[in-house]
Each structure stands twice: as structure tokens, then as C-alpha cells.
Design a protein around this motif. Structure first.
Motif, PDB file in Angstrom:
ATOM      1  N   GLY A  76      -2.978 -29.906 -48.525  1.00  0.00           N
ATOM      2  CA  GLY A  76      -4.103 -29.496 -49.363  1.00  0.00           C
ATOM      3  C   GLY A  76      -4.480 -28.033 -49.230  1.00  0.00           C
ATOM      4  N   ASN A  77      -3.644 -27.254 -48.522  1.00  0.00           N
ATOM      5  CA  ASN A  77      -4.005 -25.855 -48.237  1.00  0.00           C
ATOM      6  C   ASN A  77      -3.158 -24.825 -48.962  1.00  0.00           C
ATOM      7  OD1 ASN A  77      -5.931 -26.693 -46.283  1.00  0.00           O
ATOM      8  ND2 ASN A  77      -4.321 -26.908 -44.755  1.00  0.00           N
ATOM      9  N   VAL A  78      -2.211 -25.258 -49.801  1.00  0.00           N
ATOM     10  CA  VAL A  78      -1.210 -24.304 -50.315  1.00  0.00           C
ATOM     11  C   VAL A  78      -1.572 -23.685 -51.665  1.00  0.00           C
ATOM     12  CG1 VAL A  78       0.706 -25.310 -49.039  1.00  0.00           C
ATOM     13  CG2 VAL A  78       0.126 -26.229 -51.293  1.00  0.00           C
ATOM     14  N   VAL A  79      -2.631 -24.133 -52.306  1.00  0.00           N
ATOM     15  CA  VAL A  79      -3.021 -23.555 -53.594  1.00  0.00           C
ATOM     16  C   VAL A  79      -4.356 -22.845 -53.428  1.00  0.00           C
ATOM     17  CG1 VAL A  79      -3.543 -23.991 -56.021  1.00  0.00           C
ATOM     18  CG2 VAL A  79      -1.794 -25.364 -54.860  1.00  0.00           C
ATOM     19  N   TYR A  80      -4.299 -21.524 -53.432  1.00  0.00           N
ATOM     20  CA  TYR A  80      -5.514 -20.723 -53.332  1.00  0.00           C
ATOM     21  C   TYR A  80      -5.213 -19.331 -53.860  1.00  0.00           C
ATOM     22  CZ  TYR A  80      -3.354 -18.781 -49.102  1.00  0.00           C
ATOM     23  OH  TYR A  80      -2.487 -18.171 -48.214  1.00  0.00           O
ATOM     24  N   ALA A  81      -6.259 -18.623 -54.254  1.00  0.00           N
ATOM     25  CA  ALA A  81      -6.128 -17.265 -54.778  1.00  0.00           C
ATOM     26  C   ALA A  81      -6.671 -16.277 -53.751  1.00  0.00           C
ATOM     27  CB  ALA A  81      -6.882 -17.125 -56.100  1.00  0.00           C
ATOM     28  N   SER A  82      -5.920 -15.245 -53.491  1.00  0.00           N
ATOM     29  CA  SER A  82      -6.378 -14.220 -52.559  1.00  0.00           C
ATOM     30  C   SER A  82      -5.675 -12.908 -52.847  1.00  0.00           C
ATOM     31  CB  SER A  82      -6.097 -14.649 -51.112  1.00  0.00           C
ATOM     32  OG  SER A  82      -6.486 -13.634 -50.208  1.00  0.00           O
ATOM     33  N   TRP A  83      -6.469 -11.845 -53.011  1.00  0.00           N
ATOM     34  CA  TRP A  83      -5.910 -10.502 -53.207  1.00  0.00           C
ATOM     35  C   TRP A  83      -6.494  -9.546 -52.175  1.00  0.00           C
ATOM     36  CZ3 TRP A  83      -2.075 -11.604 -56.045  1.00  0.00           C
ATOM     37  CH2 TRP A  83      -2.189 -12.577 -57.063  1.00  0.00           C
ATOM     38  N   ARG A  84      -6.904 -10.101 -51.051  1.00  0.00           N
ATOM     39  CA  ARG A  84      -7.540  -9.306 -50.006  1.00  0.00           C
ATOM     40  C   ARG A  84      -6.488  -8.549 -49.189  1.00  0.00           C
ATOM     41  NH1 ARG A  84     -10.440 -14.377 -47.292  1.00  0.00           N
ATOM     42  NH2 ARG A  84      -8.253 -15.057 -47.497  1.00  0.00           N
ATOM     43  N   PRO A  85      -6.859  -7.409 -48.625  1.00  0.00           N
ATOM     44  CA  PRO A  85      -5.926  -6.690 -47.752  1.00  0.00           C
ATOM     45  C   PRO A  85      -5.484  -7.600 -46.609  1.00  0.00           C
ATOM     46  CG  PRO A  85      -7.817  -5.316 -48.293  1.00  0.00           C
ATOM     47  CD  PRO A  85      -8.132  -6.691 -48.803  1.00  0.00           C
ATOM     48  N   GLY A  86      -4.191  -7.705 -46.430  1.00  0.00           N
ATOM     49  CA  GLY A  86      -3.669  -8.547 -45.377  1.00  0.00           C
ATOM     50  C   GLY A  86      -3.403  -9.977 -45.789  1.00  0.00           C
ATOM     51  N   GLU A  87      -3.837 -10.383 -46.967  1.00  0.00           N
ATOM     52  CA  GLU A  87      -3.585 -11.750 -47.435  1.00  0.00           C
ATOM     53  C   GLU A  87      -3.530 -11.771 -48.957  1.00  0.00           C
ATOM     54  OE1 GLU A  87      -2.310 -14.382 -46.915  1.00  0.00           O
ATOM     55  OE2 GLU A  87      -3.208 -15.626 -48.448  1.00  0.00           O
ATOM     56  N   LYS A  88      -2.394 -11.373 -49.486  1.00  0.00           N
ATOM     57  CA  LYS A  88      -2.171 -11.415 -50.930  1.00  0.00           C
ATOM     58  C   LYS A  88      -1.298 -12.628 -51.241  1.00  0.00           C
ATOM     59  CE  LYS A  88      -2.712  -6.510 -52.028  1.00  0.00           C
ATOM     60  NZ  LYS A  88      -3.375  -6.155 -50.768  1.00  0.00           N
ATOM     61  N   ARG A  89      -1.866 -13.585 -51.937  1.00  0.00           N
ATOM     62  CA  ARG A  89      -1.169 -14.848 -52.227  1.00  0.00           C
ATOM     63  C   ARG A  89      -0.399 -14.708 -53.522  1.00  0.00           C
ATOM     64  NH1 ARG A  89       1.159 -19.085 -49.766  1.00  0.00           N
ATOM     65  NH2 ARG A  89       0.765 -21.085 -50.811  1.00  0.00           N
ATOM     66  N   LEU A  90       0.797 -14.137 -53.450  1.00  0.00           N
ATOM     67  CA  LEU A  90       1.605 -13.916 -54.645  1.00  0.00           C
ATOM     68  C   LEU A  90       2.048 -15.232 -55.280  1.00  0.00           C
ATOM     69  CD1 LEU A  90       3.826 -10.916 -53.473  1.00  0.00           C
ATOM     70  CD2 LEU A  90       1.699 -10.860 -54.798  1.00  0.00           C
ATOM     71  N   GLU A  91       2.170 -16.285 -54.482  1.00  0.00           N
ATOM     72  CA  GLU A  91       2.562 -17.590 -55.030  1.00  0.00           C
ATOM     73  C   GLU A  91       1.586 -18.082 -56.080  1.00  0.00           C
ATOM     74  OE1 GLU A  91       2.499 -16.767 -51.913  1.00  0.00           O
ATOM     75  OE2 GLU A  91       4.262 -17.508 -50.816  1.00  0.00           O
ATOM     76  N   PHE A  92       0.340 -17.612 -55.997  1.00  0.00           N
ATOM     77  CA  PHE A  92      -0.652 -18.078 -56.952  1.00  0.00           C
ATOM     78  C   PHE A  92      -0.326 -17.634 -58.372  1.00  0.00           C
ATOM     79  CE2 PHE A  92      -4.707 -17.807 -59.273  1.00  0.00           C
ATOM     80  CZ  PHE A  92      -5.086 -19.136 -59.183  1.00  0.00           C
ATOM     81  N   LEU A  93       0.415 -16.547 -58.532  1.00  0.00           N
ATOM     82  CA  LEU A  93       0.809 -16.110 -59.871  1.00  0.00           C
ATOM     83  C   LEU A  93       1.634 -17.188 -60.563  1.00  0.00           C
ATOM     84  CD1 LEU A  93       1.809 -12.394 -59.129  1.00  0.00           C
ATOM     85  CD2 LEU A  93      -0.318 -13.244 -60.153  1.00  0.00           C
ATOM     86  N   GLY A  94       2.469 -17.885 -59.799  1.00  0.00           N
ATOM     87  CA  GLY A  94       3.227 -19.001 -60.357  1.00  0.00           C
ATOM     88  C   GLY A  94       2.380 -20.251 -60.484  1.00  0.00           C
ATOM     89  N   GLN A  95       1.581 -20.530 -59.469  1.00  0.00           N
ATOM     90  CA  GLN A  95       0.732 -21.719 -59.484  1.00  0.00           C
ATOM     91  C   GLN A  95      -0.264 -21.699 -60.637  1.00  0.00           C
ATOM     92  OE1 GLN A  95      -0.849 -21.269 -55.545  1.00  0.00           O
ATOM     93  NE2 GLN A  95       0.813 -22.398 -54.562  1.00  0.00           N
ATOM     94  N   ALA A  96      -0.695 -20.505 -61.036  1.00  0.00           N
ATOM     95  CA  ALA A  96      -1.666 -20.391 -62.124  1.00  0.00           C
ATOM     96  C   ALA A  96      -1.125 -20.895 -63.444  1.00  0.00           C
ATOM     97  CB  ALA A  96      -2.119 -18.936 -62.276  1.00  0.00           C
ATOM     98  N   GLY A  97       0.208 -21.014 -63.568  1.00  0.00           N
ATOM     99  CA  GLY A  97       0.795 -21.538 -64.797  1.00  0.00           C
ATOM    100  C   GLY A  97       0.460 -22.984 -65.054  1.00  0.00           C
ATOM    101  N   ILE A  98      -0.048 -23.690 -64.053  1.00  0.00           N
ATOM    102  CA  ILE A  98      -0.380 -25.105 -64.214  1.00  0.00           C
ATOM    103  C   ILE A  98      -1.737 -25.292 -64.880  1.00  0.00           C
ATOM    104  CG2 ILE A  98      -1.626 -25.629 -62.091  1.00  0.00           C
ATOM    105  CD1 ILE A  98       1.363 -27.627 -63.437  1.00  0.00           C
ATOM    106  N   GLY A  99      -2.495 -24.192 -65.054  1.00  0.00           N
ATOM    107  CA  GLY A  99      -3.724 -24.254 -65.841  1.00  0.00           C
ATOM    108  C   GLY A  99      -4.942 -24.753 -65.094  1.00  0.00           C
ATOM    109  N   ALA A 100      -5.558 -25.812 -65.611  1.00  0.00           N
ATOM    110  CA  ALA A 100      -6.840 -26.288 -65.108  1.00  0.00           C
ATOM    111  C   ALA A 100      -6.782 -26.636 -63.628  1.00  0.00           C
ATOM    112  CB  ALA A 100      -7.297 -27.495 -65.913  1.00  0.00           C
ATOM    113  N   ALA A 101      -5.651 -27.127 -63.153  1.00  0.00           N
ATOM    114  CA  ALA A 101      -5.544 -27.522 -61.750  1.00  0.00           C
ATOM    115  C   ALA A 101      -5.637 -26.330 -60.805  1.00  0.00           C
ATOM    116  CB  ALA A 101      -4.226 -28.268 -61.516  1.00  0.00           C
ATOM    117  N   ALA A 102      -5.364 -25.120 -61.308  1.00  0.00           N
ATOM    118  CA  ALA A 102      -5.407 -23.927 -60.460  1.00  0.00           C
ATOM    119  C   ALA A 102      -6.700 -23.132 -60.637  1.00  0.00           C
ATOM    120  CB  ALA A 102      -4.209 -23.024 -60.763  1.00  0.00           C
ATOM    121  N   ILE A 103      -7.464 -23.424 -61.688  1.00  0.00           N
ATOM    122  CA  ILE A 103      -8.698 -22.674 -61.940  1.00  0.00           C
ATOM    123  C   ILE A 103      -9.679 -22.745 -60.776  1.00  0.00           C
ATOM    124  CG2 ILE A 103     -10.766 -22.603 -63.397  1.00  0.00           C
ATOM    125  CD1 ILE A 103      -8.975 -23.239 -65.787  1.00  0.00           C
ATOM    126  N   PRO A 104      -9.841 -23.918 -60.104  1.00  0.00           N
ATOM    127  CA  PRO A 104     -10.767 -23.958 -58.968  1.00  0.00           C
ATOM    128  C   PRO A 104     -10.470 -22.927 -57.892  1.00  0.00           C
ATOM    129  CG  PRO A 104     -10.170 -26.182 -59.617  1.00  0.00           C
ATOM    130  CD  PRO A 104      -9.303 -25.253 -60.412  1.00  0.00           C
TER     131      PRO A 104
END
Length: 223
Positions: free
Chosen positions: A72-100
Motif C-alpha cells: 500500500g506504499n508504492v503509489v504517491y506523488a513527491s517532487w521534494r528535494p531528495g525524494e522525486k517519485r518519477l514512477e508517479f508519472l506513469g502511475q498517473a495514467g491510471i486516472g482517478a486511482a492516482a488522484i488521491p
């Protein structure tokens, strides 16, 4: 007195490469948006029920399985220094499930300093990050590797090296990366579903010409 000729909106159609039948795409832009929001929803709007069910089950199933594998920890958005979650760019393609994820990231970084609900889709805590009293208690209760000693007041100062993401990776091992891969693939594959809702099934030049001819013929009959 001359009467104005009635105006008709264009009819968007595609030809199925399987059986040559005509597919009414209705409003392609709306269909594409719906399929981004929920995989297959655009196809359902177009009356393509089998494809809608197939896309919903396969892609949402892949996304949910990835979430489960990753604890339950692998989908999150972060663009902070030291923690840029590039995987979220792909995960965001799923739409409503990634909006939270976007909502939770905004709340954690904002004045509230805590996410909604049980903290799902919230980004991991960084070294030195401040949280609310309620979120501090929630993290201590929900994360088995974090205790009261990992906070100095309301500031996250873990006793172990690293940050909360490091703790997740140590606990989950390769399953964190596998869960990330599944959820990212689900989002990227949904881009093909969105294209299918926008333009119909991929087809060759002859089928393209037949689709155009069918659309022109439909407009003439309507006139």
C-alpha cells in the motif's frame, strides 16, 4: 422566405479490424477523458461493453495487485528535494486511482501537515519533516518500524539511517520495486486504452478510408 439548412455535428466512426464493423466513437475527446479517469469507461460510453470490461478488469486488477504487493506504499506523488517519485508519472495514467496521491502530497506539505484518512497515497516522511500531532500518532501506530523515539517533538528524526522510504524498502525488499512496476505499467498501458477511446482500434490505410467514407455517408443520409 428561405430557410436555413439544418446543421449536423460530424459523426466520428472507426472500422473494427476484427470484423469490419463500424464503431461509433461518439465524442472522442470525452471518451478519451473518461478512459483516463477509469480504464475502459470511455469504451463503455461508446457502447463497446466487452472492451470496457476487459480494460477495467485487467488494468485496475494490475494496479490493485501492485498496491497489495507493495504494502500500500508504492503509489504517491513527491517532487521534494531528495525524494522525486518519477514512477508517479506513469502511475498517473491510471486516472482517478492516482488522484488521491496529489491531494495527500499537498496536504502533508501544507499547513495541515497531515493527509486525509489512514494516510494511504501519502508520500513518505523525510528526515527533519514536521507533521501534526495527529499524524505523528497515526504514523507510530501504523508503521511497525517507527516509534515515539523517531520524533523530536513533531519533527521526524528516525533513529535508523535514512528516512521513511528507506524503512519501507528495508521491510518490503524487492516487493517494493515489483509493486511500483505493476502500478506504473497499469498507468502506462492505460495510455493505449485512452488512444483506443480517442481514435478507435489501430487500423491500416484501407480501413481508414472506409471509416471516412462511412462517416461522409452518414452525414449525407442525415441531411
Amino acid at each position: 422566405m428561405a430557410q436555413r439548412a439544418p446543421e449536423f455535428s460530424p459523426r466520428f466512426v472507426a472500422i473494427s479490424p476484427d470484423d469490419g464493423t463500424t464503431i461509433d466513437l461518439r465524442n472522442p475527446a470525452l471518451a478519451a477523458f473518461l478512459s483516463w479517469l477509469v480504464p475502459g469507461l470511455g469504451q463503455l460510453y461508446q457502447g463497446r461493453r466487452f472492451k470496457a470490461a476487459m480494460f477495467m478488469a485487467s488494468l485496475m486488477g494490475t494496479f490493485v495487485i501492485g498496491m497489495w504487493i507493495g504494502g500500500g506504499n508504492v503509489v504517491y506523488a513527491s517532487w521534494r528535494p531528495g525524494e522525486k517519485r518519477l514512477e508517479f508519472l506513469g502511475q498517473a495514467g491510471i486516472g482517478a486511482a492516482a488522484i488521491p496521491s496529489l491531494v495527500q502530497a499537498s496536504l502533508v506539505a501544507g499547513s495541515m501537515r497531515q493527509p486525509l484518512g489512514n494516510g494511504w497515497f501519502a508520500p513518505p516522511l523525510l528526515q527533519g519533516q514536521f507533521v501534526s500531532e495527529a499524524y505523528k500518532k497515526q504514523v507510530i501506530d501504523s508503521d511497525p518500524e517507527i516509534g515515539p523515539g523517531d520524533f523530536q517533538g513533531l519533527q521526524f528524526r528516525p533513529r535508523q539511517p535514512g528516512d521513511q522510504l528507506s524503512l519501507w524498502r528495508r521491510r518490503l525488499g524487492r516487493f517494493f520495486d515489483i509493486g511500483s512496476l505493476y502500478t506504473t505499467l497499469a498507468g502506462l498501458l492505460n495510455l493505449l486504452v485512452i488512444y483506443d477511446a480517442w481514435a478507435g482500434p489501430m487500423r491500416h490505410e484501407q480501413a481508414e478510408a472506409e471509416a471516412k467514407k462511412a462517416a461522409e455517408g452518414g452525414s449525407k443520409r442525415s441531411g
